[in-house]
Motif scaffolding. Structure first.
Motif, PDB file in Angstrom:
ATOM      1  N   ARG A  55       0.809  -1.214   0.000  1.00  0.00           N
ATOM      2  CA  ARG A  55       0.000   0.000   0.000  1.00  0.00           C
ATOM      3  C   ARG A  55       0.846   1.270   0.000  1.00  0.00           C
ATOM      4  NH1 ARG A  55      -5.090  -1.634   4.037  1.00  0.00           N
ATOM      5  NH2 ARG A  55      -6.217  -2.825   2.436  1.00  0.00           N
ATOM      6  N   SER A  88       1.465  -5.915  -7.916  1.00  0.00           N
ATOM      7  CA  SER A  88       1.454  -4.496  -7.587  1.00  0.00           C
ATOM      8  C   SER A  88       2.288  -3.667  -8.561  1.00  0.00           C
ATOM      9  CB  SER A  88       1.974  -4.289  -6.158  1.00  0.00           C
ATOM     10  OG  SER A  88       2.022  -2.930  -5.817  1.00  0.00           O
ATOM     11  N   GLU A  99     -10.407  -0.181 -10.172  1.00  0.00           N
ATOM     12  CA  GLU A  99     -10.258  -0.592  -8.773  1.00  0.00           C
ATOM     13  C   GLU A  99      -9.636  -1.979  -8.669  1.00  0.00           C
ATOM     14  OE1 GLU A  99     -13.475  -0.226  -6.081  1.00  0.00           O
ATOM     15  OE2 GLU A  99     -14.127   1.727  -6.819  1.00  0.00           O
ATOM     16  N   ASP A 151      -5.617  -2.813  -9.126  1.00  0.00           N
ATOM     17  CA  ASP A 151      -4.716  -2.770  -7.974  1.00  0.00           C
ATOM     18  C   ASP A 151      -5.474  -3.278  -6.752  1.00  0.00           C
ATOM     19  OD1 ASP A 151      -2.752  -2.349  -6.126  1.00  0.00           O
ATOM     20  OD2 ASP A 151      -3.014  -0.176  -6.024  1.00  0.00           O
ATOM     21  N   GLY A 202      -5.125  -1.773  -2.703  1.00  0.00           N
ATOM     22  CA  GLY A 202      -5.376  -0.402  -2.294  1.00  0.00           C
ATOM     23  C   GLY A 202      -6.358  -0.299  -1.138  1.00  0.00           C
ATOM     24  N   ASP A 258     -11.259  -3.318  -2.971  1.00  0.00           N
ATOM     25  CA  ASP A 258      -9.922  -3.890  -2.805  1.00  0.00           C
ATOM     26  C   ASP A 258      -9.913  -4.906  -1.670  1.00  0.00           C
ATOM     27  OD1 ASP A 258      -8.798  -2.413  -4.876  1.00  0.00           O
ATOM     28  OD2 ASP A 258      -8.407  -0.696  -3.583  1.00  0.00           O
TER      29      ASP A 258
END
Length: 305
Positions: free
Chosen positions: A130, A203, A258, A261, A264, A269
């Motif tokens: 993150r 990521s 959304e 990733d 997040g 997520d």
């Protein structure tokens, strides 16, 4: 992640939290304003002698829907793989602690220290994915010197794995771990490394930008031009139909962003905080500790981070 109880289908029609409407409603309002403007300027529009029919929009709409489906499937595959990797991490952490707990000569204080390292690794991976600072986040589980050493690295998860490996090596040197058990525990550490590497791959490798961009541009150009094709046949129904069709395409485009990733903090997520909390609760329960963290629950908006 949104965790909602099952409701009646009529109630679901008016759900706000957890839908992408919260992100795209301003774009839909612009489409509504454009549609209303097209109705007022219809006489001038007809005077120009330019007439758009629904035929090309029907063909283009089907093509956009197919490609949006492909993109959403690709993004959901990333989400699903990330979910499986974190599930594998939970299983591996339990298996490793179970083998550590089977060591007859290991002291309880040393096992507590190893549990803290396991919990620190999970939270360090969460913070790294993150893009959040790890120093303050790992303070409850690492000693001051270890925390400074870990935080100074560009790959802090690797240094926590080194600390776990050093602890196992020390136990092996003391004769606490047999060669057979050492090999099994070392394999569990390798699985930790594989999970971290898999998450970093997801990521750091987004969906190709050109593929995302062409769909994004096509969707918005389609939604901008749609009222001009609808107005001559639909008249005052143009805003309703235009906004409804635009909602479908823009919502799918936003949802794919959304899911691309999955690590997040958005509504759809993965709930990495909750997963780390579950892993810590399981490990401390296996270790027979009295102070077990409370289970994280969704907030009043049904969001679980």
């Amino acid at each position: 992640m949104i965790i909602r109880p099952h409701k009646h289908w009529i109630i679901r029609l008016f759900v706000w939290h957890g839908s992408v409407l919260e992100k795209i409603y301003s774009r839909l309002l612009l489409n509504l304003a454009l549609s209303v403007s097209v109705i007022f300027f219809l006489p001038w529009y007809e005077a120009l002698g330019i007439k758009l029919t629904m035929a090309p929009f029907s063909i283009l709409g089907v093509a956009i829907a197919i490609f949006l489906g492909f993109r959403n499937n690709a993004c959901y595959a990333r989400f699903n793989e990330a979910r499986l990797l974190w599930g594998q991490l939970a299983v591996t952490a339990r298996s490793l602690l179970r083998e550590v707990k089977s060591l007859p000569a290991a002291q309880s204080e040393e096992i507590n220290y190893f549990v803290n390292l396991q919990v620190a690794f999970c939270n360090c991976l969460r913070l790294t994915l993150r893009k959040q600072p790890v120093e303050n986040g790992l303070r409850p589980w690492l000693r001051a010197d270890e925390l400074a050493w870990v935080a100074a690295s560009h790959a802090p998860c690797n240094r926590i794995l080194l600390l776990m490996g050093n602890w196992l090596s020390k136990q092996r040197m003391n004769g606490t771990i047999s060669d057979v058990l050492w090999r099994s525990m070392d394999n569990h550490l390798n699985e930790h490394t594989a999970v971290a590497g898999g998450c970093e791959r997801i990521s750091n490798t987004p969906v190709p930008f050109a593929y995302t961009l062409i769909l994004h541009r096509t969707v918005y150009m389609f939604c901008i031009m749609l009222p001009f094709a609808l107005v001559q046949d639909m008249h005052y129904m143009t805003p309703f139909l235009s906004v409804f069709i635009s909602y479908t395409f823009i919502a799918l485009d936003s949802l794919a962003e959304e899911l691309e990733d999955p690590f997040g903090m958005e509504d759809n997520d993965l709930a990495l905080n909750a997963i780390c909390n579950t892993i810590e609760r399981d490990l401390r329960d296996m270790n027979g500790e009295d102070k077990i963290p409370e289970q994280m629950k969704p907030n009043r908006h049904y969001q679980l981070n």
